[in-house]
Write an enzyme that holds these catalytic residues in place. Structure first.
Site, PDB file in Angstrom:
ATOM      1  N   HIS A   1      -7.924  -5.275  -0.681  1.00  0.00           N
ATOM      2  CA  HIS A   1      -6.852  -4.776  -0.355  1.00  0.00           C
ATOM      3  C   HIS A   1      -6.356  -5.189   1.397  1.00  0.00           C
ATOM      4  O   HIS A   1      -7.155  -5.733   1.967  1.00  0.00           O
ATOM      5  CB  HIS A   1      -7.161  -3.051  -0.094  1.00  0.00           C
TER       6      HIS A   1
ATOM      7  N   SER B   1       0.811  -1.215   0.087  1.00  0.00           N
ATOM      8  CA  SER B   1      -0.039   0.124  -0.042  1.00  0.00           C
ATOM      9  C   SER B   1       1.002   1.194  -0.087  1.00  0.00           C
ATOM     10  O   SER B   1       1.646   1.575  -0.773  1.00  0.00           O
ATOM     11  CB  SER B   1      -0.834   0.023   1.347  1.00  0.00           C
TER      12      SER B   1
ATOM     13  N   ASP C   1      -9.561  -4.921  -5.084  1.00  0.00           N
ATOM     14  CA  ASP C   1      -9.083  -3.621  -4.408  1.00  0.00           C
ATOM     15  C   ASP C   1      -9.412  -2.467  -5.205  1.00  0.00           C
ATOM     16  O   ASP C   1      -9.050  -2.586  -6.507  1.00  0.00           O
ATOM     17  CB  ASP C   1      -7.484  -3.863  -4.195  1.00  0.00           C
TER      18      ASP C   1
END
Length: 535
Positions: free
Chosen positions: A503, A377, A473
């Protein structure tokens, strides 16, 4: 008996939300034939039931219109919200005529001038605080400094007490169902999403499938990961309990929520914490060595969390998994978090840590001449930015590989990705993406800085990448776009899409076969890059 208009507001919130979304209005006063108008931003205050009470605003003192309200306080406030032309070219039934959809409000008011320094100060601060909220590098009135008093003296505030409100929401309520759907699709196709959203607000259940029919539906989340996601979201909401928390309090909660998921996993032969100096102060490092005694390649790992949350602890198991599976030492880098600091502080800390590792890593059992950098991320964003910065400073050879999972490469999520995988029920919502970027970036122009916005960067000369992408995601599209950009630039790329993965899915390694496979794939990439399978 007259029928009510199909275009009237359904609730007081309709009018309040219209003003909040589009606060710029015309203040109209004077007799017929001698009207005076001023365009001004306004804010609406309502009672507990949502009924409009007053509009707040201010005139420039040099504007003569405000003086007339001393004698006659009556005025009309005109506000035009989202609107757009509806083209017959959108319709299957070509006999339809053009029309215009819109939302608008008219307020009949009595102006009460509020001409004291305290009034001006309160009105100016209230307006700027509201309009600056959640912007990158949000501005505060205090930043004007000594000039603020002069600016304050140059305005005359007012409370416009609402005596009558007439709002029109002409949003296809009178159209046939098929025509309504055609309009909605046409607005979506022509990127008029604000107007489309207001149509959905007034659709009485119609149009539910109009937009979904022209875009792929969300894919189901893998059941093993879904249990992790549901647990994390539910526990987080329970602990937050609807409160508006500051960032330290939010971090305490996410640490608590993640604690059960980082337990277990591989046991390291050695774990050591050290501190590396950087231009922005010392940075804590956590070294996981699965088999101490022989220097081995090193992975510098950067945790996710929107640059604002998470820690070496939340990602401790992920780091240990990679260390054990790849046979490398993993060094977690505890970079400074936003919004206490902004771009490029964390990025520059990472660059400095890379240099420190190669200068001092041997003293800690590391072979930092064989160094990879990676993260998930926001950590993947920092990885990419640091590699670009090192390359541009003539140090591109310091890092031999990049290992990224569902990284953020751009602040711009497409409308389709937002609708499919950025909802309130998803692990990472589109609203959270916006919030994280706005806190990380200190100036709007930095959103386009290539070290932050990787999709705008020239990526030639970067080391090979592994890019792990969660199919479900909100960031999936930009990860696949980045993979294509790297390939087009001649950079080696291994990209893998994990079906049913949202995610943050690698954090579910204790319960998910997909997460375990993704970590194994990343470890295999590192082993190949460092020829460890032959050792």
């Amino acid at each position: 008996m007259s029928m009510s208009s199909p275009f009237q507001a359904r609730s007081a919130r309709d009018v309040a939300d219209l003003v909040a979304e589009q606060p710029f209005a015309w203040i109209v006063s004077g007799a017929a034939g001698a009207l005076v108008t001023t365009p001004l931003p306004v804010q609406l205050e309502c009672d507990a039931d949502g009924t409009p009470l007053r509009l707040l605003g201010h005139f420039a003192r040099r504007n003569p219109q405000w003086r007339a309200f001393v004698e006659d306080p009556r005025a009309t406030v005109l506000l035009l919200g989202p609107h757009g032309y509806v083209s017959p070219s959108w319709f299957a039934d070509r006999t339809r005529a053009p029309t215009w959809n819109y939302a608008a409000a008219v307020f009949q008011v009595e102006i009460e001038l509020r001409d004291t320094p305290e009034d001006a100060d309160a009105l100016l601060r209230h307006l700027t605080d509201d309009l600056e909220r959640d912007r990158p590098g949000a501005w505060r009135a205090d930043e004007v400094g000594a000039r603020y008093e002069t600016l304050r003296e140059g305005v005359v505030g007012f409370h416009a007490h609402v005596r009558a409100t007439h709002a029109t929401f002409k949003l296809g309520q009178d159209e046939r169902d098929d025509v309504f759907d055609d309009i909605l699709r046409g607005l979506w196709d022509t990127r008029q999403h604000d107007l489309a959203a207001w149509m959905r607000r007034f659709d009485d259940g119609r149009g539910a499938d109009a937009i979904a029919a022209i875009e792929p539906r969300a894919r189901p989340i893998d059941p093993e990961i879904a249990g992790f996601i549901d647990s994390v979201i539910a526990e987080g909401r329970r602990l937050v309990a609807g409160r508006d928390l500051d960032w330290p309090a939010r971090r305490e909660i996410v640490e608590q929520v993640r604690r059960p998921w980082r337990e277990g996993g591989p046991v390291m032969g050695r774990t050591e914490e050290v501190t590396a100096p950087t231009r922005h102060g010392p940075v804590r490092l956590r070294i996981h060595d699965p088999a101490p005694g022989v220097p081995k390649p090193t992975l510098g790992f950067l945790h996710g969390g929107g640059w604002a949350m998470f820690s070496l602890d939340t990602h401790d198991r992920v780091m240990r998994e990679l260390a054990a599976r790849a046979g490398v030492a993993v060094v977690g880098i505890d970079y400074a978090l936003s919004p206490e600091v902004h771009y490029p502080v964390a990025l520059e800390q990472v660059v400095d840590v890379v240099r420190w590792l190669q200068d001092h890593g041997a003293a800690h059992g590391l072979d930092a001449s064989r160094l990879a950098l990676g993260g998930d991320s926001a950590g993947g964003n920092l990885t990419t930015g640091a590699l670009l910065a090192l390359r541009d400073q003539g140090e591109g050879g310091r890092v031999a590989a990049a290992l990224n999972y569902y990284a953020g490469y751009t602040p711009d999520c497409s409308p389709h990705s937002r609708r499919r995988y950025g909802t309130a029920e998803d692990m990472l919502t589109a609203a959270e993406v916006d919030t994280f970027w706005n806190h990380y970036i200190s100036r709007p122009g930095d959103r386009n800085a290539p070290y932050a916005h990787g999709l705008l960067a020239e990526v030639e000369g970067l080391p090979p990448f592994f890019i792990g992408v969660g199919e479900c995601d909100v960031l999936a599209e930009q990860n696949l776009t980045m993979a294509g950009k790297l390939l087009a630039a001649g950079v080696g790329v291994e990209v893998k899409l994990y079906k049913g993965a949202p995610h943050s899915f690698i954090e579910a390694v204790s319960v998910s076969a997909i997460a375990r496979q993704a970590l194994e794939d990343g470890a295999a990439f590192l082993r190949r890059r460092f020829d460890l399978d032959r050792d």
